[in-house]
Design a protein around this motif. Structure first.
Motif, mmCIF file in Angstrom:
data_model
loop_
_atom_site.group_PDB
_atom_site.id
_atom_site.type_symbol
_atom_site.label_atom_id
_atom_site.label_comp_id
_atom_site.label_asym_id
_atom_site.label_seq_id
_atom_site.Cartn_x
_atom_site.Cartn_y
_atom_site.Cartn_z
ATOM 1 N N ALA A 1 -38.244 33.081 -46.909
ATOM 2 C CA ALA A 1 -37.813 31.751 -47.335
ATOM 3 C C ALA A 1 -38.992 30.809 -47.483
ATOM 4 O O ALA A 1 -39.986 30.906 -46.766
ATOM 5 C CB ALA A 1 -36.817 31.167 -46.333
ATOM 6 N N PRO B 1 -40.917 27.198 -47.090
ATOM 7 C CA PRO B 1 -41.005 26.378 -45.874
ATOM 8 C C PRO B 1 -39.912 25.326 -45.752
ATOM 9 O O PRO B 1 -39.454 25.041 -44.652
ATOM 10 C CB PRO B 1 -42.385 25.713 -46.000
ATOM 11 N N SER C 1 -37.126 26.870 -44.035
ATOM 12 C CA SER C 1 -37.491 27.667 -42.854
ATOM 13 C C SER C 1 -37.689 26.836 -41.600
ATOM 14 O O SER C 1 -37.577 27.345 -40.484
ATOM 15 C CB SER C 1 -38.784 28.450 -43.126
ATOM 16 N N ASN C 2 -37.986 25.554 -41.763
ATOM 17 C CA ASN C 2 -38.384 24.752 -40.608
ATOM 18 C C ASN C 2 -37.237 24.441 -39.659
ATOM 19 O O ASN C 2 -37.422 24.399 -38.448
ATOM 20 C CB ASN C 2 -39.042 23.450 -41.075
ATOM 21 N N LEU D 1 -32.468 26.983 -41.814
ATOM 22 C CA LEU D 1 -32.216 28.424 -41.688
ATOM 23 C C LEU D 1 -32.295 28.909 -40.237
ATOM 24 O O LEU D 1 -31.501 29.774 -39.842
ATOM 25 C CB LEU D 1 -33.167 29.212 -42.572
ATOM 26 N N PRO D 2 -33.224 28.413 -39.408
ATOM 27 C CA PRO D 2 -33.200 28.828 -38.002
ATOM 28 C C PRO D 2 -31.885 28.522 -37.296
ATOM 29 O O PRO D 2 -31.431 29.296 -36.451
ATOM 30 C CB PRO D 2 -34.363 28.044 -37.380
ATOM 31 N N PHE E 1 -37.709 37.364 -40.227
ATOM 32 C CA PHE E 1 -37.530 36.054 -40.874
ATOM 33 C C PHE E 1 -38.922 35.483 -41.139
ATOM 34 O O PHE E 1 -39.580 34.984 -40.236
ATOM 35 C CB PHE E 1 -36.713 35.138 -39.955
ATOM 36 N N LYS E 2 -39.374 35.580 -42.389
ATOM 37 C CA LYS E 2 -40.742 35.212 -42.740
ATOM 38 C C LYS E 2 -40.753 34.020 -43.692
ATOM 39 O O LYS E 2 -39.876 33.871 -44.547
ATOM 40 C CB LYS E 2 -41.452 36.400 -43.408
ATOM 41 N N THR E 3 -41.780 33.190 -43.535
ATOM 42 C CA THR E 3 -41.932 31.995 -44.365
ATOM 43 C C THR E 3 -43.108 32.163 -45.316
ATOM 44 O O THR E 3 -44.217 32.497 -44.883
ATOM 45 C CB THR E 3 -42.160 30.750 -43.485
ATOM 46 N N VAL F 1 -42.243 34.721 -51.850
ATOM 47 C CA VAL F 1 -40.852 35.108 -51.595
ATOM 48 C C VAL F 1 -40.335 35.954 -52.751
ATOM 49 O O VAL F 1 -39.733 37.022 -52.564
ATOM 50 C CB VAL F 1 -39.954 33.862 -51.406
#
Length: 311
Positions: free
Chosen positions: A97, A99, A102-103, A106-107, A124-126, A132
């Motif tokens: 995803a 950033p 992601s910050n 999504l968490p 789960f990678k940013t 992406v």
């Protein structure tokens, strides 16, 4: 040796007689005796010592029973694993995803997702949108969130559209307004977004109405703009996902805009394999949280990005 032989041996030990073991296994007594005899021949030692009508475990039998118990514990574990898989509590999911999502947004979804699937393995990678997309194209990532503005081979996508909002320091006079118009942001310290489509649209609106803002700060990330609003530095016009997460702080309020300022991105999937069932469940959680936060989403149809989307 056969599992049926081991099962007969285990039943005899736990039931203490061949007759009781036969009842447990729903077999005849001679059948259970034959299974035990075959196992002893295979092992090369006696599992029981016959004392009249009683069977007593030999020393070798006691040692072997401990190993057999481990086997059946493992089989029971397989049953539990199968149930977990059936209940979607086991497996893996790889997410990439940008950033912006992601910050915080999504968490929060991932936390809910994992509560319902505690044994799920998640990557789960940013990355920036370009990376992406590349990882989805490689077919190694199950789901991606990115800005997409070109035709791409090997990628399926759904366009997501919603409306931007305004983040305002809680002690600002603007915080008393229920909605924000383009005239309200004139002469305000507006935290600008670097090379951003939203910022270009804001600038165009300001020029149309011959308005201006105080241009002192330019940032790369929406989360940085939101943090500066929290510090009371200025206001920010941003996506609703960042805004809703940030507005939970007492120092910040969020207000809708009178004018339309769309925010668009794509949820993308590898095109050369079926959409991962866990990815579908994750998107369900994505939509549920948006609904809970009153973020109205317009969701486009699934499309192949290597095709002309205007066709």
């Amino acid at each position: 040796m056969k599992l049926s032989q081991l099962n007969a041996f285990k039943a005899i030990v736990e039931c203490q007689t061949v007759t009781a073991a036969a009842e447990r296994l729903n077999l005849s007594q001679p059948a259970v005796s034959r299974l035990l005899s075959g196992l002893e021949q295979r092992l090369g030692f006696n599992l029981f010592i016959r004392k009249g009508n009683r069977l007593v475990l030999s020393d070798e039998g006691q040692a072997f029973y401990l190993e057999v118990a481990k086997v059946f514990d493992a089989v029971t574990g397989l049953d539990h694993a199968a149930e977990s898989i059936r209940s979607s509590h086991f497996g893996s999911l790889n997410i990439a995803a940008m950033p912006l999502l992601s910050n915080a947004y999504l968490p929060r979804i991932l936390a809910t997702f994992l509560k319902n699937a505690p044994r799920m393995k998640v990557g789960f990678k940013t990355y920036r949108s370009e990376e992406v997309i590349r990882r989805i194209q490689s077919q190694t990532t199950d789901i991606g969130f990115a800005f997409v503005d070109e035709y791409l081979a090997g990628v399926k996508a759904q366009k997501i559209e919603c409306e931007c909002v305004c983040l305002i320091p809680a002690d600002s006079p603007l915080a008393k307004r229920s909605v924000i118009d383009i005239y309200d942001i004139a002469d305000q310290m507006l935290i600008r977004h670097e090379k951003d489509a939203i910022q270009r649209r804001i600038d165009a609106l300001l020029r149309r109405y011959n308005l201006s803002t105080v241009e002192q700060i330019e940032v790369s990330l929406a989360s940085t703009a939101a943090a500066l609003v929290r510090e009371g530095i200025g206001i920010a016009i941003t996506d609703p996902f960042t805004a809703h997460m940030e507005s939970e702080h007492p120092q910040v309020v969020m207000r809708p805009l009178v004018f339309s300022l769309p925010f668009e991105f794509d949820i993308i999937y590898p095109a050369l394999k079926p959409i991962h069932r866990h990815a579908e469940q994750f998107i369900e959680q994505f939509l549920l949280l948006a609904d809970e936060l009153d973020i109205y989403l317009k969701i486009g149809p699934m499309r192949d990005l290597d095709e002309d989307t205007d066709a």
